[in-house]
Design an enzyme around this catalytic site. Structure first.
Site, PDB file in Angstrom:
ATOM      1  N   GLU A  29      -4.512  14.201  23.633  1.00 57.46           N
ATOM      2  CA  GLU A  29      -5.305  14.771  22.544  1.00 57.46           C
ATOM      3  C   GLU A  29      -5.349  13.807  21.363  1.00 57.46           C
ATOM      4  OE1 GLU A  29      -3.731  18.398  20.966  1.00 57.46           O
ATOM      5  OE2 GLU A  29      -5.327  18.604  19.474  1.00 57.46           O
ATOM      6  N   GLU A  78     -11.490  22.852  17.608  1.00 60.99           N
ATOM      7  CA  GLU A  78     -10.946  22.611  18.942  1.00 60.99           C
ATOM      8  C   GLU A  78     -12.154  22.359  19.836  1.00 60.99           C
ATOM      9  OE1 GLU A  78      -7.822  22.421  19.697  1.00 60.99           O
ATOM     10  OE2 GLU A  78      -6.690  23.596  18.240  1.00 60.99           O
ATOM     11  N   HIS A 112      -9.400  18.428  16.859  1.00 60.10           N
ATOM     12  CA  HIS A 112      -8.407  18.737  17.898  1.00 60.10           C
ATOM     13  C   HIS A 112      -9.091  19.025  19.221  1.00 60.10           C
ATOM     14  CE1 HIS A 112      -4.765  19.342  15.318  1.00 60.10           C
ATOM     15  NE2 HIS A 112      -5.708  19.472  14.396  1.00 60.10           N
TER      16      HIS A 112
HETATM   17 ZN   LIG Z   1      -4.247  19.769  18.255  1.00 61.74          ZN
END
Ligand SMILES: [Zn+2]
Length: 334
Positions: free
Chosen positions: A161, A298, A216
């Protein structure tokens, strides 16, 4: 299992999974209903995308939308000739200049975002895996104490990530600087670890940022798919007071969700947000400690193979950067 990458249990700060969290569940249904009723932006955008997109269409020139309008962009098919994994992020963007500014110089000071400050917060740090004691130190996030930072998650094949967030962030910087914005990072891969989540917020605060976006990707169960934007809840506890930024952050997040869904083709999350692509949280230090408009995004679930296919594609990450950036531009020009 032959997997030797990051511990799958080392989910990022923003990962929620299925574990109930104190103070979250009460009122959650009401929040979702309110969001769904007032702001179906992301879902509506997704439906628009579904209606206008089709196989084999070529990508038209993209022009950032004027305030209050929506552009009719159409994502190009995946698997284009653009570089994929490992390509230098900043080099993949030059062809995306808006057509109405053919000779716009790079850098701050000129363009429609001149004078605007955007802070991009690439979630986690590639070095966090080697500094567990440092990132496990406790920091105050207003209504709780929590770990300084986390390693973040990764795909099953080990694409982290932290690598993803830095790449998308750098692509965003190139896009936004061409619009004249001053862009600052909380970290640019040059420090060994961190910063801690409270410091990440302070960087945006000290910059007097007009908008902050924390990038993210999630680490949820396979089959959980899609993106969601995380908005700050109203938190007034300890050193945290998000009340002045809740409304503006919500506006920022809705615009990002709406543009992201159209540009990337990524659907709203099927496991968080009730199909709106939006979630509101009170447990993230990076939001709690912010005094300027800020959201997390996200972009997808790294543990789902279909999402992972997108997240590991350089051409898709470019679209992700464009979608987020267009949402920021819309917010800053509102
Ligand atoms: Zn994250």
């Amino acid at each position: 299992m032959s997997y030797a990458g990051p511990d799958p249990d080392d989910f990022d700060e923003c990962y929620r999974g299925d574990a109930p969290q104190e103070g979250r569940r009460p009122g959650r249904r009401a929040v979702l209903v309110t969001l769904a009723a007032l702001v179906p932006t992301a879902l509506a955008g997704w439906l628009v995308f579904q209606a206008v997109s089709g196989p084999g269409e070529s990508e038209p020139p993209r022009v950032l939308p004027a305030p209050g309008t929506s552009s009719s962009t159409t994502p190009s098919p995946t698997g284009s000739a653009r570089p994929t994994d490992g390509s230098p992020s900043a080099s993949a963007t030059p062809s995306k200049k808006p057509s109405h500014k053919p000779s716009e110089p790079a850098g701050a000071g000129d363009g429609p975002l001149a004078g605007k400050v955007v802070v991009i917060d690439p979630g986690h740090n590639p070095g966090n895996f080697r500094h567990t004691a440092d990132i496990n130190q406790s920091v105050n996030v207003g209504n709780a104490s929590k770990e300084c930072d986390t390693t973040g998650t990764s795909t099953n094949s080990g694409y982290t990530e932290a690598t993803f967030t830095l790449d998308v962030a750098r692509r965003m910087r190139a896009i936004l600087e061409r619009q004249g914005a001053t862009v600052k990072f909380t970290q640019d891969g040059t420090r060994a670890w961190g910063p801690c989540v409270d410091e990440r917020a302070q960087i945006g605060n000290k910059a007097h940022a007009d908008a902050v976006v924390s990038v993210h990707a999630d680490g949820s169960a396979a089959g959980n798919r899609g993106f969601h934007v995380i908005l700050p809840a109203s938190v007034h506890a300890g050193g945290a007071d998000t009340r002045p930024i809740v409304a503006a952050s919500k506006d920022l997040g809705e615009r990002i969700a709406g543009r992201f869904v159209q540009v990337t083709g990524q659907p709203p999350s099927n496991y968080i947000g009730g199909g709106t692509g939006l979630d509101t949280r009170s447990d993230l230090g990076g939001l709690n400690m912010s005094t300027v408009p800020k959201v997390f995004i996200e972009c997808g679930n790294m543990r789902d193979s279909q999402d992972a296919g997108r997240l590991t594609s350089g051409s898709w990450r470019q679209k992700a950067a464009e979608g987020i950036s267009e949402g920021i531009v819309s917010f800053l020009r509102r």
